[in-house]
Design a protein around this motif. Structure first.
Motif, mmCIF file in Angstrom:
data_model
loop_
_atom_site.group_PDB
_atom_site.id
_atom_site.type_symbol
_atom_site.label_atom_id
_atom_site.label_comp_id
_atom_site.label_asym_id
_atom_site.label_seq_id
_atom_site.Cartn_x
_atom_site.Cartn_y
_atom_site.Cartn_z
ATOM 1 N N ALA A 189 0.833 -1.210 0.000
ATOM 2 C CA ALA A 189 0.000 0.000 0.000
ATOM 3 C C ALA A 189 0.863 1.253 0.000
ATOM 4 N N GLU A 190 1.908 1.229 0.807
ATOM 5 C CA GLU A 190 2.799 2.376 0.822
ATOM 6 C C GLU A 190 3.479 2.569 -0.532
ATOM 7 N N GLY A 191 3.839 1.416 -1.164
ATOM 8 C CA GLY A 191 4.451 1.513 -2.497
ATOM 9 C C GLY A 191 3.495 2.087 -3.521
ATOM 10 N N GLU A 192 2.237 1.549 -3.502
ATOM 11 C CA GLU A 192 1.241 2.077 -4.423
ATOM 12 C C GLU A 192 0.977 3.569 -4.164
ATOM 13 N N ALA A 193 0.898 3.914 -2.876
ATOM 14 C CA ALA A 193 0.680 5.323 -2.549
ATOM 15 C C ALA A 193 1.830 6.190 -3.042
ATOM 16 N N GLN A 194 3.041 5.690 -2.838
ATOM 17 C CA GLN A 194 4.191 6.444 -3.327
ATOM 18 C C GLN A 194 4.184 6.541 -4.847
ATOM 19 N N ALA A 195 3.774 5.422 -5.494
ATOM 20 C CA ALA A 195 3.711 5.444 -6.968
ATOM 21 C C ALA A 195 2.674 6.444 -7.457
ATOM 22 N N ARG A 196 1.498 6.407 -6.803
ATOM 23 C CA ARG A 196 0.454 7.342 -7.203
ATOM 24 C C ARG A 196 0.891 8.795 -6.956
ATOM 25 N N ILE A 197 1.545 8.986 -5.803
ATOM 26 C CA ILE A 197 2.023 10.342 -5.515
ATOM 27 C C ILE A 197 3.030 10.788 -6.572
ATOM 28 N N ARG A 198 3.952 9.867 -6.899
ATOM 29 C CA ARG A 198 4.942 10.214 -7.926
ATOM 30 C C ARG A 198 4.275 10.461 -9.275
ATOM 31 N N LYS A 199 3.272 9.597 -9.578
ATOM 32 C CA LYS A 199 2.570 9.746 -10.846
ATOM 33 C C LYS A 199 1.807 11.068 -10.888
ATOM 34 N N ALA A 200 1.132 11.350 -9.756
ATOM 35 C CA ALA A 200 0.392 12.619 -9.680
ATOM 36 C C ALA A 200 1.339 13.798 -9.777
ATOM 37 N N GLU A 201 2.482 13.670 -9.094
ATOM 38 C CA GLU A 201 3.468 14.745 -9.182
ATOM 39 C C GLU A 201 3.968 14.905 -10.612
ATOM 40 N N ALA A 202 4.168 13.753 -11.311
ATOM 41 C CA ALA A 202 4.621 13.827 -12.706
ATOM 42 C C ALA A 202 3.566 14.462 -13.594
ATOM 43 N N GLU A 203 2.287 14.053 -13.388
ATOM 44 C CA GLU A 203 1.220 14.647 -14.178
ATOM 45 C C GLU A 203 1.083 16.148 -13.889
ATOM 46 N N ALA A 204 1.199 16.470 -12.603
ATOM 47 C CA ALA A 204 1.134 17.899 -12.261
ATOM 48 C C ALA A 204 2.263 18.672 -12.932
ATOM 49 N N LYS A 205 3.447 18.050 -12.905
ATOM 50 C CA LYS A 205 4.580 18.690 -13.558
ATOM 51 C C LYS A 205 4.345 18.837 -15.054
ATOM 52 N N ALA A 206 3.739 17.769 -15.681
ATOM 53 C CA ALA A 206 3.454 17.809 -17.120
ATOM 54 C C ALA A 206 2.443 18.916 -17.450
ATOM 55 N N ILE A 207 1.403 18.979 -16.618
ATOM 56 C CA ILE A 207 0.400 20.028 -16.832
ATOM 57 C C ILE A 207 1.025 21.401 -16.712
ATOM 58 N N GLU A 208 1.923 21.508 -15.719
ATOM 59 C CA GLU A 208 2.581 22.794 -15.527
ATOM 60 C C GLU A 208 3.426 23.163 -16.745
ATOM 61 N N LEU A 209 4.128 22.183 -17.293
ATOM 62 C CA LEU A 209 4.963 22.425 -18.462
ATOM 63 C C LEU A 209 4.113 22.735 -19.693
ATOM 64 N N ILE A 210 2.985 21.984 -19.829
ATOM 65 C CA ILE A 210 2.096 22.219 -20.978
ATOM 66 C C ILE A 210 1.495 23.601 -20.883
#
Length: 319
Positions: free
Chosen positions: A240-261
């Motif tokens: 669960a912690e791994g999935e949470a970390q993955a989702r957080i990283r994924k969300a952070e990546a998507e947020a970063k992508a949106i910011e760049l776009i």
């Protein structure tokens, strides 16, 4: 060679004097004594060493002693500790079991006067007193107590005998029960009982061992189950912690992508439309790469898709 009457008289006088001197001198060994009566009445108790008495007037009193299993008279009293080994006698216990007991008695004459005048047959009196006292003590005990309480019986018997023989000038030091022999039938029953008791103890020990083994096995299984559950719990937590970390990283990546776009397309175009158009295009590519099918899937919101594509088109034109 003839002797004159005077010489003969002198020889007779000398011989009589020697006899009188011999009878007048009494040598007493160490640890012994004699009771001297003068004309039938107590006169003195002789001490070890040389003692002088009046011949034919003083005489040593005879007392009965036990020697080699027989009663006999003696005028010497032994002051050392003596041992009487009494023959076996039949006694009856409290639970009506007839058994044979052999006792050893250790005693010492401490007052020769009482031993000579307070009792006529000291060894026989001590023997009978020991037998009757032993019967009384054993009669208050059951057979099992008799067999296991020798020290107690010895102490009780010694106290009673010491008190009873005090007026005879005797000190009873100790009494030992040498042999206790129950009847053959009782011995056979005791042997069977002992064997049954041993079998019982063996069965109990075996059952206790099995019980302990089962307890240990169940505790081991319990520990294993707990350990497995704990491991599964830890694994689930880690997953669960791994999935949470993955989702957080994924969300952070998507947020970063949106910011760049957003920075790339500017405020004139909505970045969400751009991302949505990318998702639609990716889905269409996956459908096209799949196995050949007659059915063609189109998104339900086709107009949105076209709008998104148009937005992308406008984006490229502006560039």
């Amino acid at each position: 060679m003839e002797f004159s009457p005077l010489v003969i008289v002198l020889i007779v006088v000398v011989l009589c004097a020697l006899v009188l001197i011999k009878k007048a001198l009494v040598i007493i060994p160490q640890s012994e004594t004699k009771i001297i009566e003068r004309l039938g009445r107590y006169h003195a108790t002789l001490n070890p060493g040389i003692n002088i008495i009046i011949p034919f007037i003083d005489r040593a009193k005879d007392i009965i002693i036990l020697s080699r299993g027989r009663y006999m008279y003696s005028n010497s009293i032994d002051l050392r500790e003596q041992v009487y080994d009494f023959p076996k006698q039949n006694v009856i216990t409290k639970d009506n079991v007839q058994t044979e007991i052999n006792a050893l008695l250790y005693f010492q004459i401490v007052d020769p006067f009482k031993a000579a005048y307070e009792i006529s047959n000291l060894p026989n009196a001590i023997e009978k007193l020991t037998q009757t006292t032993l019967r009384n003590i054993i009669g208050e005990l059951e057979l099992d107590e008799t067999l296991t309480s020798r020290d107690t019986i010895n102490k009780k018997l010694g106290l009673v005998l010491d008190e009873a023989t005090d007026k005879w000038g005797v000190k009873v030091n100790r009494v030992e029960l040498q042999d206790i022999t129950p009847p053959e039938s009782v011995l056979t029953a005791m042997e069977k009982q002992m064997q049954a008791e041993r079998n019982k103890r063996a069965t109990i020990l075996t059952s206790e061992g099995q019980k302990a083994a089962e307890i240990l096995a169940s505790e081991g299984e319990k520990t294993a189950i707990i350990n497995k559950a704990e491991a599964a719990k830890q694994q689930a937590i880690l997953n669960a912690e791994g999935e949470a970390q993955a989702r957080i990283r994924k969300a952070e990546a998507e947020a970063k992508a949106i910011e760049l776009i957003t920075e790339a397309v500017g405020k004139s175009t909505n970045p969400a439309n751009y991302l949505l158009a990318q998702k639609y295009i990716q889905m269409l590519q996956e459908l096209a790469q799949g196995p050949a099918q007659k059915t063609v899937y189109l998104p339900y919101e086709a107009t949105n898709l076209m709008g998104s594509i148009g937005g992308i088109k406008d984006l490229f034109k502006s560039e």
